[in-house]
Design a protein around this motif. Structure first.
Motif, short mmCIF file in Angstrom:
data_model
loop_
_atom_site.label_atom_id
_atom_site.label_comp_id
_atom_site.label_asym_id
_atom_site.label_seq_id
_atom_site.Cartn_x
_atom_site.Cartn_y
_atom_site.Cartn_z
N GLY A 233 1.20 -1.54 0.26
CA GLY A 233 0.56 -0.23 0.31
C GLY A 233 1.17 1.45 0.26
O GLY A 233 1.31 1.52 0.42
N VAL A 234 1.22 2.01 -0.43
CA VAL A 234 0.76 3.58 -0.70
C VAL A 234 0.36 4.53 0.08
O VAL A 234 -0.38 4.67 -0.13
N PHE A 235 0.77 5.16 0.97
CA PHE A 235 0.20 5.93 1.63
C PHE A 235 0.08 7.30 0.82
O PHE A 235 0.11 7.80 0.07
N PRO A 236 -1.39 7.97 0.59
CA PRO A 236 -1.83 8.37 0.27
C PRO A 236 -1.13 10.34 0.41
O PRO A 236 -1.18 10.57 -1.07
N ASN A 237 -0.47 10.63 1.36
CA ASN A 237 -0.51 11.97 1.54
C ASN A 237 0.96 12.14 1.27
O ASN A 237 1.33 13.14 1.41
N SER A 238 1.59 10.54 0.31
CA SER A 238 2.99 10.84 0.76
C SER A 238 2.66 11.13 -1.00
O SER A 238 2.53 11.09 -1.63
N LYS A 239 4.32 11.53 -1.54
CA LYS A 239 5.10 12.44 -3.21
C LYS A 239 4.91 11.68 -3.83
O LYS A 239 5.67 10.49 -3.47
N PRO A 240 4.01 11.35 -5.30
CA PRO A 240 4.86 10.88 -6.12
C PRO A 240 6.27 10.06 -6.40
O PRO A 240 6.82 9.24 -6.89
N ASP A 241 6.67 10.86 -6.37
CA ASP A 241 8.10 11.30 -6.50
C ASP A 241 9.01 10.30 -5.48
O ASP A 241 9.60 9.55 -5.22
N LYS A 242 8.07 10.41 -4.04
CA LYS A 242 8.66 9.63 -2.88
C LYS A 242 8.24 8.85 -2.44
O LYS A 242 7.75 9.51 -0.99
N PRO A 243 7.27 8.21 -2.98
CA PRO A 243 6.11 7.82 -2.44
C PRO A 243 6.66 6.82 -1.05
O PRO A 243 7.69 6.14 -0.47
N VAL A 244 5.12 6.90 0.31
CA VAL A 244 5.83 6.16 1.43
C VAL A 244 4.86 4.70 1.07
O VAL A 244 3.84 4.95 1.29
N VAL A 245 5.72 3.77 1.27
CA VAL A 245 5.32 1.96 0.25
C VAL A 245 4.31 1.08 2.14
O VAL A 245 6.02 1.21 2.80
N ASP A 246 4.01 0.49 2.19
CA ASP A 246 3.64 -0.38 3.19
C ASP A 246 4.01 -2.05 2.59
O ASP A 246 3.04 -1.67 2.21
N VAL A 247 4.78 -2.04 3.26
CA VAL A 247 4.73 -3.90 2.98
C VAL A 247 4.80 -4.57 3.98
O VAL A 247 5.01 -4.70 4.84
N SER A 248 2.91 -5.08 4.10
CA SER A 248 2.64 -6.68 4.80
C SER A 248 2.69 -7.96 4.21
O SER A 248 2.33 -7.83 2.82
N ARG A 249 3.58 -9.26 5.01
CA ARG A 249 2.75 -10.48 5.14
C ARG A 249 2.18 -11.00 5.93
O ARG A 249 2.96 -10.85 6.87
N PHE A 250 1.22 -11.58 5.93
CA PHE A 250 0.56 -12.47 6.06
C PHE A 250 1.03 -13.78 6.13
O PHE A 250 0.87 -14.40 5.20
N GLU A 251 0.83 -14.57 7.49
CA GLU A 251 1.14 -16.57 7.54
C GLU A 251 0.88 -16.75 8.17
O GLU A 251 0.45 -16.55 9.62
N VAL A 252 0.72 -18.44 7.96
CA VAL A 252 -0.34 -19.33 9.12
C VAL A 252 0.91 -19.58 10.10
O VAL A 252 2.24 -19.71 9.12
N ALA A 253 0.60 -19.61 11.38
CA ALA A 253 2.17 -20.33 12.08
C ALA A 253 1.73 -20.66 12.80
O ALA A 253 0.90 -20.84 13.74
N LEU A 254 2.98 -21.02 14.44
CA LEU A 254 2.80 -22.78 14.99
C LEU A 254 1.70 -23.18 15.34
O LEU A 254 0.80 -23.42 15.74
#
Length: 178
Positions: free
Chosen positions: A43-64
């Motif tokens: 996901g790209v934070f909507p208030n970030s700048k196109p030339d310097k986007p703030v990007v969140d990468v998130s991974r969900f996995e089954v554990a234990l």
């Protein structure tokens, strides 16, 4: 006939593959999280700048062995990140989670299933820039995107947090600074 150690090792690995390849069954209480598991979201934070986007990468996995769901996420390749473990708490009769961050604070919270996703409420432990609590909704949209909206309890008042859309990203990786 003498069996060579390399052949024996290859045979044992081959015989073990079907058992190892079987998917782990997720605890039924964690079912609202299942559509997110095994996927990496970007996901790209909507208030970030196109030339310097703030990007969140998130991974969900089954554990234990299916008794937990783990979420790892990082913003801008490790500028900030965290790890959550979500489990069923029999005593509380609720899905609870623990979120540990690279920011030096952690949170504890609960997850409540909703029709198309879930809501969460968490309490901050430590200094998170004045944020004491967080409430969020997570919705899977018909087009496959994940919508996350949050609000923060800051200085005694609820304020708008983030409002982001995530897409499944096969090539994205969660990264932490070393």
């Amino acid at each position: 006939m003498r069996i060579r150690p390399v052949f024996l090792a290859a045979l044992l690995v081959t015989l073990a593959l079907p058992a190892a390849a079987r998917p782990v069954e997720l605890d039924a209480h964690l079912a609202p999280l299942k559509p997110l598991t095994g996927k990496t979201w970007r996901g790209v934070f909507p208030n970030s700048k196109p030339d310097k986007p703030v990007v969140d990468v998130s991974r969900f996995e089954v554990a234990l062995n299916g008794q937990a769901v783990r979420n790892l996420h990082s913003i801008n390749d490790g500028d900030y990140g965290g790890e959550s473990l979500m489990v069923w708490d029999k005593e509380k009769q609720s899905v609870v989670f623990y979120y540990f961050t690279t920011g030096g604070f952690y949170t504890t919270g609960t997850i409540r299933p909703e029709e198309s996703g879930f809501t969460s409420h968490e309490v901050v432990k430590g200094d998170a820039d004045g944020i004491a609590e967080v409430r969020a909704t997570f919705r899977l949209l018909p087009d496959g995107r994940l919508h996350v909206r949050s609000e923060y309890l800051k200085q005694g008042k609820w304020v708008e947090g983030r409002d982001m859309h995530y897409v499944e990203a096969l090539d994205a990786k969660v990264k932490f600074k070393e």
